[in-house]
Design an enzyme around this catalytic site. Structure first.
Site, short mmCIF file in Angstrom:
data_model
loop_
_atom_site.label_atom_id
_atom_site.label_comp_id
_atom_site.label_asym_id
_atom_site.label_seq_id
_atom_site.Cartn_x
_atom_site.Cartn_y
_atom_site.Cartn_z
N THR A 48 65.71 22.54 13.63
CA THR A 48 66.16 21.18 13.31
C THR A 48 65.02 20.18 13.47
OG1 THR A 48 68.39 21.77 14.01
CG2 THR A 48 67.92 19.42 13.81
N CYS A 49 64.17 20.38 14.45
CA CYS A 49 63.04 19.48 14.68
C CYS A 49 62.07 19.52 13.50
CB CYS A 49 62.30 19.86 15.96
SG CYS A 49 63.35 19.86 17.42
#
Length: 165
Positions: A48-49
């Site tokens: 997600t980062c």
């Protein structure tokens, strides 16, 4: 106690990778006066980062600057070698986002935004958040409930807050 809107950011020493190796830097000195965005990720190179959070800021740097944001800083609870490699691989460096390492999580702890998720190998990491800092004080703060989600903490959500209605 968790940091809130209106609070002054705590003094923090973070790390970057300089010409001679790891260097300690003062977050306050990096932010200076004016308007800055600080956002944090649970870990460099996590899905997600890398696929949502960082790209949301990289693609919106021009819009943020047009709305008076002087600096954008990403904090990652990683060592400065990993943080630098991740910044380069995601285009953060090229877009003007400074990625600073909080290797021991001291700044994250001071904010009250640490979490641990052993099943995912995430120990003493930062919750995903975005804050607008004006002259050292938190003017806006959104913290995700789940580290796997990037909605409240995206650049687009911040832009909605900053944009004139």
């Amino acid at each position: 106690m968790t940091i809130s809107v209106g609070d002054t950011l705590p003094a923090a020493k973070l790390m970057t990778l300089g010409a001679s190796g790891p260097e300690e830097v003062s977050l306050g000195d990096r932010l200076g006066d004016g308007r800055a965005v600080v956002f944090a990720v649970p870990g460099a190179f996590t899905p997600t980062c890398s696929q949502a959070h960082m790209p949301s800021f990289a693609r919106n740097m021009d819009r943020l600057q047009a709305l008076g944001v002087d600096k954008v800083i990403c904090v990652a609870v990683n060592d400065p070698f990993v943080a630098t490699a991740w910044a380069e691989s995601t285009g953060a460096t090229e877009s003007g986002i400074e990625v600073l390492a909080d290797p021991q999580g001291a700044f994250t702890e001071a904010l009250g935004l640490a979490f641990t998720a052993p099943p995912f190998g995430l120990i003493n990491r930062s919750m995903r958040y975005t804050m607008l800092v004006e002259n050292g004080k938190v003017a806006f703060l959104n913290v995700e409930e789940s580290p796997a989600v990037c909605e409240l903490s995206s650049a687009e959500t911040l832009l909605d807050h900053l944009s004139p209605q």
